[in-house]
Write a protein that holds these residues in place. Structure first.
Motif, short mmCIF file in Angstrom:
data_model
loop_
_atom_site.label_atom_id
_atom_site.label_comp_id
_atom_site.label_asym_id
_atom_site.label_seq_id
_atom_site.Cartn_x
_atom_site.Cartn_y
_atom_site.Cartn_z
N TYR A 82 -3.91 7.93 5.86
CA TYR A 82 -3.88 6.39 5.98
C TYR A 82 -2.78 5.99 4.70
O TYR A 82 -1.94 5.15 5.21
N PHE A 83 -2.99 6.42 3.83
CA PHE A 83 -1.74 6.08 2.89
C PHE A 83 -0.43 6.26 3.43
O PHE A 83 0.62 5.72 3.13
N ILE A 84 -0.21 7.67 3.84
CA ILE A 84 1.04 8.00 4.27
C ILE A 84 1.74 7.22 5.48
O ILE A 84 2.35 6.71 5.75
N LYS A 85 0.57 7.00 6.48
CA LYS A 85 0.79 5.90 7.61
C LYS A 85 1.25 4.64 6.93
O LYS A 85 2.19 4.06 7.72
N GLU A 86 0.75 4.31 5.87
CA GLU A 86 1.12 2.75 5.39
C GLU A 86 2.39 2.84 4.42
O GLU A 86 2.65 1.84 3.76
N GLY A 87 2.92 3.87 4.51
CA GLY A 87 4.49 3.93 3.76
C GLY A 87 4.20 4.57 2.34
O GLY A 87 5.04 4.27 1.46
N PHE A 88 2.93 5.10 1.90
CA PHE A 88 3.05 5.43 0.33
C PHE A 88 3.77 6.77 0.41
O PHE A 88 3.51 7.58 1.44
#
Length: 368
Positions: free
Chosen positions: A72-78
């Motif tokens: 989720y974090f990677i998908k959100e640009g983190f």
């Protein structure tokens, strides 16, 4: 470190809690469970269930949950910090930054842009069943006070619970954890105690040092003659990393003992530099390590292996490589100014109180 940076920059730290976190985990392998007692299907009691998602109690559950929230974090640009896989950073235009630190289903976040906070919270609520706890006040057994002076973390409630649990709430108080001259040794002929209770007591005290580094008792081991390594890292006028640990090898001199301690300190420093770089605080210059032993400083700069140091385990000579590369530099400091002494030796009360203050340990202001 995250809290120290927030205090330094005047940022607020917020907290979110994921409800039933482990139920969000996706399983990558086939897992079968017996039918729950009292809920067996009549005529098919011999059959089992195949799980579609993780459940509490499964060994795979924590890993499955982490994989889910990491995706989720990677998908959100983190961007995930490679040095600490529970730390995620998102940057925006104009130096905007959002920092998220994750501990299983609890997470704290901070940064310099309120709009990023709102967007992040709304996105999380859409993805997971969340509880918005607002400003961080109580986290993993630690009480947190955020005000204009800074951020205070304490374990007052936890401390009282530990004292009551082990029947020490009415005991007399002392000013320092151990006094000069005290030597702890094995009592081979002593009365046996409850091993489980003893381990619980020690574990409780160890968790208390998360906010009270001054409580780490020094006990030079006269049984196996191993020295104690101690170091402290300060950031924003407070200790953010420290260690008081018996050395894995027997050293033959004070110089060697200090060299081994400096090597472990340097390793911690390298890791912290990498994390801070991800948090937007790169250190171009070398990290200065203050040491009160001149011979150790000379040994760290000497690339030649000679009779005095050839028996020291090769892993500790990593310190020389860091010194040569300009990552770490050992500098001399007076014994009276060596804050790490609180981690390695019994001290007189006035010295103990002085060093404790330098650690950043203080009285938490009363909230009206």
């Amino acid at each position: 470190m995250v809290i120290a940076l927030a205090a330094r920059n005047g940022w607020s730290v917020y907290q979110l809690d994921v409800k039933s976190a482990f139920l969000h985990g996706e399983l990558n392998e086939a897992v079968f469970i017996e039918q729950p007692q009292g809920y067996e299907k009549k005529g098919e009691e011999h059959k089992v269930y195949k799980l579609k998602k993780a459940l509490y109690g499964l060994k795979q559950a924590p890993r499955a949950w982490y994989s889910r929230i990491e995706a989720y974090f990677i998908k959100e640009g983190f961007e995930r910090c490679n040095c600490d896989h529970t730390l995620f950073i998102k940057t925006g235009d104009g130096g905007k930054i959002l920092i998220v630190s994750l501990y299983v289903d609890d997470l704290i976040f901070t940064g310099n842009d309120e709009s990023m906070f709102v967007k992040f919270k709304n996105s999380m609520k859409l993805e997971f069943d969340m509880t918005d706890l607002g400003k961080m006040k109580y986290f993993l057994g630690m009480e947190v006070l955020q005000n204009s002076e800074g951020i205070y973390i304490s374990q007052r409630k936890y401390t009282k619970e530990v004292l009551e649990r082990f029947g020490m709430e009415k005991s007399n108080s002392v000013k320092n954890p151990i006094v000069p001259g005290d030597r702890l040794t094995k009592n081979e002929g002593g009365v046996k105690v409850d091993a489980t209770k003893y381990k619980q007591l020690v574990g409780s005290l160890m968790y208390l040092t998360a906010t009270r580094p001054d409580l780490i008792d020094y006990a030079g081991d006269v049984d196996d003659r191993k020295s104690t390594s101690g170091y402290v890292f300060l950031l924003s006028e407070g200790a953010v990393a420290w260690s008081s640990k018996k050395q894995p090898v027997v050293t033959l001199s004070t110089t060697e003992a200090e060299f081994v301690a400096a090597a472990s300190c340097a390793c911690q420093g390298v890791w912290m530099r990498r994390v801070l770089e991800k948090l937007g605080h790169s250190q171009g210059k070398c990290t200065t390590v203050l040491c009160d032993n001149n011979s150790t400083i000379k040994l760290s700069k000497n690339p030649v292996m000679h009779g005095r140091s050839k028996h020291i385990d090769v892993r500790f000579h990593f310190l020389r490589d860091l010194t040569r590369e300009g990552v770490v530099e050992l500098k001399h400091c007076g014994t009276q100014e060596q804050v790490a002494d609180i981690m390695t030796k019994p001290l007189k009360l006035d010295v103990f109180l002085k060093l404790r203050e330098l650690l950043g340990v203080s009285v938490v202001p009363r909230v009206n």
